[in-house]
Design an enzyme around this catalytic site. Structure first.
Site, short mmCIF file in Angstrom:
data_model
loop_
_atom_site.label_atom_id
_atom_site.label_comp_id
_atom_site.label_asym_id
_atom_site.label_seq_id
_atom_site.Cartn_x
_atom_site.Cartn_y
_atom_site.Cartn_z
N LYS C 90 31.42 40.63 22.26
CA LYS C 90 31.86 40.19 23.68
C LYS C 90 33.32 40.27 23.86
O LYS C 90 34.12 40.79 23.01
CB LYS C 90 32.02 38.58 23.05
CG LYS C 90 31.98 37.19 24.59
CD LYS C 90 31.99 35.96 23.97
CE LYS C 90 31.82 35.04 24.90
NZ LYS C 90 31.86 33.93 24.29
N SER C 165 29.24 30.62 27.75
CA SER C 165 30.06 32.13 28.63
C SER C 165 29.19 33.29 27.59
O SER C 165 29.30 34.28 28.37
CB SER C 165 31.61 32.15 27.89
OG SER C 165 32.15 32.36 27.00
N SER C 189 28.80 28.37 23.74
CA SER C 189 29.36 29.92 24.22
C SER C 189 27.61 30.77 23.55
O SER C 189 27.92 32.27 23.80
CB SER C 189 30.10 30.25 24.47
OG SER C 189 30.59 29.79 25.82
#
Ligand SMILES: [Mg+2]
Ligand SMILES: [Zn+2]
Lengths: 98, 506, 519
Positions: C90, C165, C189
């Site tokens: 990420k 997210s 997330s």
């Protein structure tokens, strides 16, 4: 708790160093009012006797020994700087002209 | 910039009582920073003592330096504070380019030390107790250099350069409670308080305590209230007053300025002031615009510091003797008068004298002799060289040797002074210098007797006076002999020989 | 070199299966890595899971692994079991040698001079890093639409969001662009994107994985965790990235090395599994409820005891979260000011002061959602409001912890749907922050209390044919329990479906993009 208005947002935006247009302030004030309204029940839930929790897992005394570790070179330190001079970060004037 | 109206200090004191308060920041001399393992070193090239943590890079986290916590506890103990069983760090949020994260990791509602006191001795020996509110841990900011305007001034500068070497250096901020009742001695107390704090942290070995380097920095709060009024007046906070003399002057100036404001019937403005050494005055500072609202909250990246009673007692056991107690003990042991001892302390040679007495213990060097050497010979030379006496380069051992040469009659005091010059010039140990410079005293009576005859012949009237019992006149003859022998005679022996020659009892 | 499996098959293997093939020499790490790079080149034009593809370095690491294996001896023996298994990271996690943007314009072009601790661990295990995945700006969002670099699309339906997210990491794994990925979970997330993409995502116990190098959103809630297609793969990955880190003061010293074994336990007999009364029913999509009930039935059949628990204070969790999180956000994001790194924008007119440059930079560099949260957090911490807002929210946190403690006295593991709905359409909730925030209603309590949570696919909702996530929660430090129950439930469900759920995902049209096109 007073509702959040446009002047509040302007003050908060200045504290938070975010420039906002008049239109943005209006929009943000509207959105924040809704959000603040939806979270305000929180302040009515817990009584005096309930302690606050700031860490999900309680720990204490996490220390580092006083032993010198790595440093960056000035070039590495300044590699992302928008502006620099003489191995230092360069910033515009800090105060307005008096 | 407008010039403030000020009242004379005496007039101010006739009507008002000052109330003081101090925030003193002490930089700790740990090897590494408060929350990162980058070196804590003064004076290096810009941005060479920083890592990603000190620069507030994305993703970094702080880790507390244990040595800094221990130093903070020691400071708390030396200031007679309570040590919190548990305390934590908080974030103080404000934007400023010397603060890499735009918040300072500090302590807020839970300082590590609180509720202490410090007895401060004024110059005449009066002791004034200053109550300590708290001592808390935090981190220093980087260093800004303002360029393009008036040299070094923030006003009018075009731009500033930031060096983050100092960012993250451990600080202990010591905050007093309001100090009442100092009256006209407030400026003197201000200076003495900061001096006492500086002495304590230096004595603890937790800070270099050099004010000129910013290791100890003082913010001084001053307010006035009319005699008899209990409620405090509105205060000003004069920031970064960084020498002892400046602390005294700044407090004095603010008292005079406040008095003038109050006399004019206007309330004092609560504000930050800046001290200017050149004009010995303060000017209103422009507030950091966030100063009203730092939005403190517990630092979520750090966990509480729990100081067990065992740990605190372990640290207490390592504390050196407090400076004030040590002075009292030494003064008694050495038998100096109040005046002698104060002179010694003010000259900064107490430690040197202590070391000299220790070094000369085997040969019976007295405390008075040690004092005479340091105060009579070394302090003056140090002043001329503009260094601390202890840094002049004379070792206690050299003093012991020198003193012994005099006691043994090998040299006289005047010669000793020349030997000391030789020591300072790096010519070797005192005995070597005596040898090299040919300074040994004339001890053969033959040449002395000749010189005595000549001196008596030159001043027959003095010789007669001595014969007539006025022994105190002998100085003139002794002086003549010393002159003739270029100072290399033992004055005591000369005197004996003169009296012998004239058949008079000494 | 080896049996030439078509790379389309390689990309469908689990990390555990790839590891076994690599170890057996049936396939090379370069082949595996190249297969994934090819897949990224082929489909990521549609998905937009990656913000940066790390082709050269990934292949170099893979070649190194192959070299060590070929040479044999002790070095080959000592290779980590996941050596050569590629992974996506990420883009909130800093990496040397690749850009890190946090999905924000303000960090465009920035290169970290240091590696996050988890990245150092991936490098030590010699896992090729395929690149950096898309996310809502600074991890603020539940749809990945708040990325400054365009939204990521859900491989199940390109018109729908992949969650957020961490939509980039979840979509990359769901689209077979990577077998594994790292995510971060502050309010869901990792788990919510897992739920809506049919993948597995785990938020470990707070402190089980070092946060050093994860760009902080809300420090007391953030946790890095694994994203994968199987429960076992997540366990394997958490064992790589977990463990104590002296650079993170909130890092636990407890060992977390029993996770893979837990995932292989294979039974839940006698375990008490608690349904959280407050986290299903009203407000949850019917198809979500159906799949949730089906999972309960399967667990019961497998010998687990299903109990109902009540967590009455969970209804305040969302509100408390939206005070604590933005408060920490407002402080954590203050460092992005145009002084030391990243974007600097000069004000259009007026005096050029640092205060105005900071304000102009942050105005231009941050998106609306980030600004909203910064302002909200500044408000919640400001003088006069702290006690009512931040202070009260911290007390609610205590109440939530007490609810968990009471629930875990009755149950070994708690269960709920991961998200109230399946993936919604892009743009559907973009202008309604509150509706967006409601996506995290079931995931937030775990962050508030620091307990571990795992989301695994529970099937497809009847009404829209989109994946539904099942969440398992365990007490702090008991991560092993969610892996144990998760793996059992996963195998029961796969038995029912006749294979992994993702086998039912639509085949992405790989001809619609230019292979090898720049990303
Ligand atoms: Mg202060
Ligand atoms: Zn301070």
């Amino acid at each position: 708790m007073a509702a959040i208005n446009r002047d509040d947002v302007a003050h908060l935006a200045r504290l938070a160093r975010i420039e906002m247009s008049a239109e943005e302030l209006d929009r943000m004030a509207g959105e924040l009012a809704v959000i603040v309204d939806s979270v305000k029940s929180v302040s009515e839930v817990a009584g005096e006797d309930v302690p606050a929790t700031s860490h999900p897992i309680p720990l204490s005394n996490v220390f580092r020994e006083d032993v010198v570790g790595h440093v960056l070179t000035p070039a590495e330190a300044l590699s992302g700087a928008p502006d620099s001079e003489d191995d230092r970060f360069k910033v515009p004037a800090i105060l307005d002209e008096e | 910039m407008s010039v403030d109206t000020i009242l004379s200090f005496e007039e101010a004191m006739e009507k008002y009582d000052p109330v003081l308060g101090f925030e003193v920041h002490v930089e700790l001399n740990t090897r590494t920073k408060m929350f990162s393992s980058a070196p804590n070193v003064f004076g290096d090239d810009p941005n060479t003592n920083v890592n990603e943590v000190d620069l507030g890079m994305p993703g970094v986290l702080p880790v507390v330096n244990k040595a800094a916590v221990e130093s903070s506890i020691k400071i708390g103990l030396a200031l007679n504070c309570k040590i919190a069983e548990s305390c934590r760090f908080a974030r103080k949020n404000y934007f400023y380019p010397d603060t890499p994260k735009n918040f300072q990791t500090s302590q807020y509602d839970e300082p590590i030390a609180y509720d202490g006191w410090l007895d401060v001795e004024l110059e005449d020996g009066t002791v004034f107790r200053v109550e300590i509110e708290r001592a808390h841990m935090e981190e220093d900011a980087g260093k800004l250099t303002h360029l393009g305007g008036q040299a070094g001034r923030i006003q009018g500068a075009d731009y500033s350069l930031v060096d983050y070497n100092r960012a993250g250096v451990p600080l202990v901020e010591i905050v007093t409670k309001p100090i009442e009742g100092a009256g006209s001695r407030a400026p003197e107390l201000a200076k003495a308080y900061v001096a006492a704090v500086r002495e304590i942290v230096k004595n603890l070995g937790v800070s270099e305590a050099r004010m000129e380097r910013g290791n100890v920095r003082c913010d001084a709060n001053v307010s006035l209230r009319p005699h008899g009024q209990e409620r405090f007046g509105i205060r000003s906070e004069t920031k970064n007053v960084n020498s002892l003399r400046a602390v005294e002057h700044a407090v004095r100036y603010e008292i005079q300025r406040h008095a003038a404001v109050l006399e004019s019937g206007v309330p004092v403005t609560q504000e930050t002031r800046h001290w200017h050494e050149d004009t010995r005055s303060t000017t209103a500072g422009r507030e950091k615009s966030d100063a009203d609202d730092y939005r403190y909250f517990p630092e979520p990246d750090l966990v509480p510091v729990v100081a067990s009673r065992e740990w605190v007692e372990e640290l207490r056991a390592t504390l050196p003797e407090p400076p004030a107690e040590r002075r009292k003990r030494l003064k008694e042991a050495w038998g100096y008068s109040d005046l002698e001892f104060r002179d010694v302390v003010n000259a900064g040679v107490m430690d040197s004298i202590e070391e000299t007495i220790a070094a000369g213990a085997a040969v019976g060097l007295t405390a008075d002799a040690a004092r005479k050497w340091w105060m009579g010979e070394i302090v003056g030379r140090a002043k001329a060289a503009d260094v601390d006496p202890a840094d002049l380069g004379v070792t206690p051992q050299a003093i012991v040797e020198l003193n012994q040469l005099v006691v043994d009659g090998k040299i006289n005091n005047k010669m000793a002074s020349q030997v000391l010059d030789g020591v300072l010039a790096g010519e070797g140990a005192p005995a070597e210098i005596v040898e090299k410079r040919g300074l040994a005293m004339v001890s053969d009576d033959g040449p002395l007797l000749e010189a005595i005859d000549a001196a008596l012949a030159a001043q027959p009237d003095v010789a007669d006076k001595i014969r007539g019992g006025k022994v105190q006149a002998i100085g003139a003859i002794v002086g003549g002999v010393m002159k003739a022998t270029r100072g290399q005679a033992d004055a005591g022996r000369v005197r004996e020989l003169i009296l012998e020659k004239l058949g008079v009892q000494g | 070199m080896s049996s030439f499996e078509p790379s389309t098959e390689l990309i469908r293997l689990s990390a555990a299966a790839l590891a076994a093939k690599l170890k057996a020499g049936e396939v090379s790490a370069v082949e595996v890595t190249q297969a994934h790079l090819d897949r990224i080149a082929s489909v990521d034009g549609e998905i937009n899971a990656f913000l940066h593809v790390n082709t050269n370095e990934a292949l170099a690491v893979a070649a190194e692994v192959d070299g060590i294996r070929a040479a044999g001896g002790a070095a080959a023996e000592e290779l980590h079991q996941l050596a050569g298994v590629p992974i996506a990271v990420k883009d909130l996690i800093v990496t040397i040698g690749q850009p890190t943007t946090a999905g924000s314009k303000i960090l465009e072009g920035w290169r970290s001079p240091y590696d996050a601790t988890v990245v150092r661990k991936l490098r030590a295990a010699k896992m090729p890093i395929l690149g950096k995945t898309n996310l809502d700006e600074f991890a603020m969002g539940s749809s990945t639409e708040h990325s400054a670099y365009g939204p990521t699309r859900n491989p199940w339906d390109l018109e729908r969001i992949p969650g957020g997210s961490g939509g980039g990491s979840a979509a990359a794994v769901a689209a077979f662009e990577a077998p594994l990925a790292l995510g971060t979970d502050t309010g869901g997330s990792i788990r919510q994107p897992g739920a809506v993409t049919g993948t597995v995502g785990v938020k470990p116990t707070y402190g089980a994985v070092s946060r050093y190098g994860a760009i902080a959103m809300a420090s007391s809630l953030d946790q890095i965790g694994p994203v994968s297609r199987t429960v076992l793969d997540s366990a394997l990955l958490q064992e790589v990235i977990g463990g104590h880190d002296p650079y993170d003061s909130t890092s636990l010293t407890d060992p977390f090395d029993n996770l893979v074994a837990a995932a292989r336990t294979g039974n839940v007999e006698g375990m008490r599994i608690g349904i959280i009364k407050e986290l299903h029913g009203e407000g949850y999509q019917a198809g979500v409820e159906n799949r949730f009930n089906e999972s309960l039935e399967l667990l019961k059949e497998a010998g687990a005891e299903i109990v109902e628990v009540s967590c009455p204070n969970f209804k305040y969790a969302l509100g408390a979260y939206y005070l604590i999180m933005p408060s920490e956000v407002s402080s954590n994001l203050a460092k992005f000011d145009g002084v030391r790194y990243g974007m600097r924008v000069l004000p259009k007119d007026g005096p050029l002061t640092i205060e105005r440059v900071m304000a102009a930079t942050r105005a231009a560099g941050f998106g609306d959602e980030v600004k909203r949260r910064i302002i909200l957090g500044t408000y919640a911490l400001s003088a006069g409001y702290y006690d009512a807002y931040y202070g009260s929210a911290q007390k609610v946190r205590t109440l939530i912890q007490r609810d968990f403690a009471a629930a875990f006295a009755q149950a070994d593991v708690l269960i709920s749907p991961t998200a109230p709905t399946t993936a919604f359409k892009l743009g559907e909730k973009l202008n309604d922050p509150l509706a967006m925030y409601l996506n995290d209603v079931a995931t937030i309590p775990a962050n508030m209390a620091g307990v571990p949570g795992l989301s695994l696919p529970g099937g497809l909702a009847d009404e829209d044919g989109l994946p539904v996530g099942i969440q398992l929660l365990a007490p702090a430090r008991e991560d092993a329990r969610v892996y144990r129950v998760g793996a059992v439930l996963e195998s029961l469900l796969e038995e029912k479906w006749g294979g992994p759920l993702l086998a039912q995902a639509p085949v992405l049209d790989s001809n619609s993009t230019v292979a090898g096109g720049s990303l």
